[in-house]
Structure formats: structure tokens, C-alpha cells
Scaffold this motif. Structure first.
Motif, short mmCIF file in Angstrom:
data_model
loop_
_atom_site.label_atom_id
_atom_site.label_comp_id
_atom_site.label_asym_id
_atom_site.label_seq_id
_atom_site.Cartn_x
_atom_site.Cartn_y
_atom_site.Cartn_z
N UNK A 3 26.97 43.23 27.13
CA UNK A 3 28.38 43.60 27.09
C UNK A 3 29.07 43.16 28.37
N UNK A 4 30.31 42.71 28.23
CA UNK A 4 31.11 42.28 29.38
C UNK A 4 32.18 43.34 29.64
N UNK A 5 32.16 43.91 30.83
CA UNK A 5 33.13 44.94 31.18
C UNK A 5 34.47 44.30 31.51
N UNK A 6 35.55 44.98 31.15
CA UNK A 6 36.87 44.48 31.53
C UNK A 6 37.28 45.08 32.87
N UNK A 7 38.42 44.68 33.39
CA UNK A 7 38.87 45.11 34.72
C UNK A 7 39.01 46.63 34.79
N UNK A 8 39.62 47.23 33.76
CA UNK A 8 39.83 48.68 33.76
C UNK A 8 38.53 49.45 33.79
N UNK A 13 34.66 52.71 36.89
CA UNK A 13 33.29 52.89 37.36
C UNK A 13 33.25 52.99 38.88
N UNK A 14 34.00 52.14 39.55
CA UNK A 14 34.04 52.17 41.02
C UNK A 14 34.71 53.44 41.53
N UNK A 15 35.74 53.90 40.84
CA UNK A 15 36.42 55.13 41.24
C UNK A 15 35.48 56.32 41.14
N UNK A 16 34.69 56.39 40.08
CA UNK A 16 33.73 57.49 39.93
C UNK A 16 32.71 57.44 41.06
N UNK A 17 32.27 56.22 41.39
CA UNK A 17 31.34 56.09 42.50
C UNK A 17 31.95 56.53 43.82
#
Length: 214
Positions: A3-8, A13-17
């Protein structure tokens, strides 16, 4: 098919981290502010005062100054973000750049900043030229040597090669970890990174006394 993740999705994911690691980063920021002072934390770039000019010599000084400041700043933020090995290497890089700056300033020849001049040789040459105190027991020289040894031990995998049992099966204190479950670090690296910053800052303050906060 992968699966290819989109920008959102990547952003979320980075915000949760970031939210998970915020407490740890805040604590590390406080640790550094206690030992370095808030002035050095958010506003300290070595005030080197390189000569103005477009000639090659002036540009070399300016480029070295930029390098020192960049490495020093990145070393601080690597510690805050938990990248302890990177912090050690960046602090050592800032120190090496600073010594080469002073060597070029004092000696004024190409050999002083040879690309083959290692940090260990920079320290020894700087002692010979009285850029650093010519005394191995002096606290400034000892600080520089400790940074160099930490750097060498890391980039040459010395502990992994010669003390694998400590790395793999050390005592609880040796392998005490910090951070959230997905960000676990051996305390030895964290302590080494913090001490690397302290020692590097001490030497930079000696090399560029105008950098010291008033």
C-alpha cells in the motif's frame, strides 16, 4: 501489493508519533537547559566573527564558521529528539571544525586544514600551537579528548567488536532504557551524548571566548 500512503496519512502518522514522544523530548530539553542554560539552548551559536570579504581565505573562514554553527545546533536537536549516536558524532564534528578554524587562523597554510587531518591530530596540533593548553591533564584538553574518544568508539564500533557481551547481555544499569516503547535507547548512549555536548561546549567556549554568555 504494498500500500502507498498519501500525504495526509503520513502527516497523521507523524503527528501521532510527535504526541507520543512530546513528553520525552520536553524532558530532554529540560535536561540540557539545566546543564547549558536557556541562553545556550535556544540562542547559542559560537560567535566566531569571521572576516568579511570575497577572497578565498575569508570565504574559507566563513564556510568553517557556518559548518561549526550548523553541526553544533544539529547536535543539540539530535539529543532532544533522542538521536544520541548522531548527537555524539555531530558534536565531535563541530569540535573538529572549530579546531581547524583556529589552526588555519594561526598557521595560515593549507596543511592546517588538510582533509586528512583527523580530530585526534587536530587536538595534538592545536596543543603544539598553543591553541589548546599544552597539558594533557588540563580540563579543556581532557574535554576535547573525551569527545574524540566517544566519537572514535562509536564510528569504529569498538564496544561491539571488543565487548559484545556488554552490548548484548549487560547489567541492568548498562541496558536501562528510556523513552516510549517504540523509542527505546540504551542509557549509555544518552549519557555519552549529554556529556559530549557539555565537553564540546566547554572547548568551544575556550576557542571562542566571545561566545560565552554575559
Amino acid at each position: 501489493m504494498m500500500a502507498v500512503l498519501n500525504f495526509g496519512e503520513i502527516s497523521d502518522k507523524l503527528k501521532r508519533g510527535d504526541e507520543i514522544s512530546l513528553k520525552s523530548r520536553t524532558q530532554r530539553y529540560l535536561e540540557l537547559s539545566r546543564v547549558c542554560g536557556e541562553y545556550r539552548m535556544i540562542g547559542f551559536y559560537p560567535k566566531i566573527e569571521s572576516p568579511d570579504g570575497d577572497d578565498v581565505t575569508s570565504q574559507r573562514f566563513q564556510a568553517l564558521e557556518q559548518y561549526i554553527q550548523s553541526m553544533w545546533n544539529d547536535a543539540f536537536w539530535s539529543y532532544i529528539h533522542g538521536s544520541f549516536p548522531a548527537c555524539i558524532l555531530l558534536a565531535a564534528s563541530a569540535l573538529e571544525g572549530a579546531l581547524k578554524y583556529r589552526l588555519f587562523e594561526v598557521i595560515g597554510d593549507e596543511r592546517a586544514i588538510s582533509k586528512y587531518l583527523t580530530l585526534d591530530k587536530c587536538i595534538k596540533r592545536s596543543m603544539n600551537e598553543n591553541i589548546l593548553p599544552n597539558d594533557k591533564k588540563h580540563r579543556i584538553v581532557r574535554a576535547a579528548s573525551r569527545v574524540q574518544k566517544m566519537r572514535d568508539g562509536l564510528i569504529h564500533a569498538n564496544r561491539e567488536r571488543w565487548q559484545p557481551e556488554i552490548v548484548l547481555f549487560g547489567t541492568p544499569r548498562e541496558h536501562e532504557v528510556t523513552g516510549s516503547p517504540d523509542m527505546r535507547f540504551i542509557r549509555e548512549y544518552k549519557t555519552g551524548a549529554r556529556m559530549g555536548l557539555i565537553h564540546t561546549g566547554r572547548v568551544l567556549g575556550h576557542l571562542f571566548p566571545q561566545s560565552r554568555p554575559y
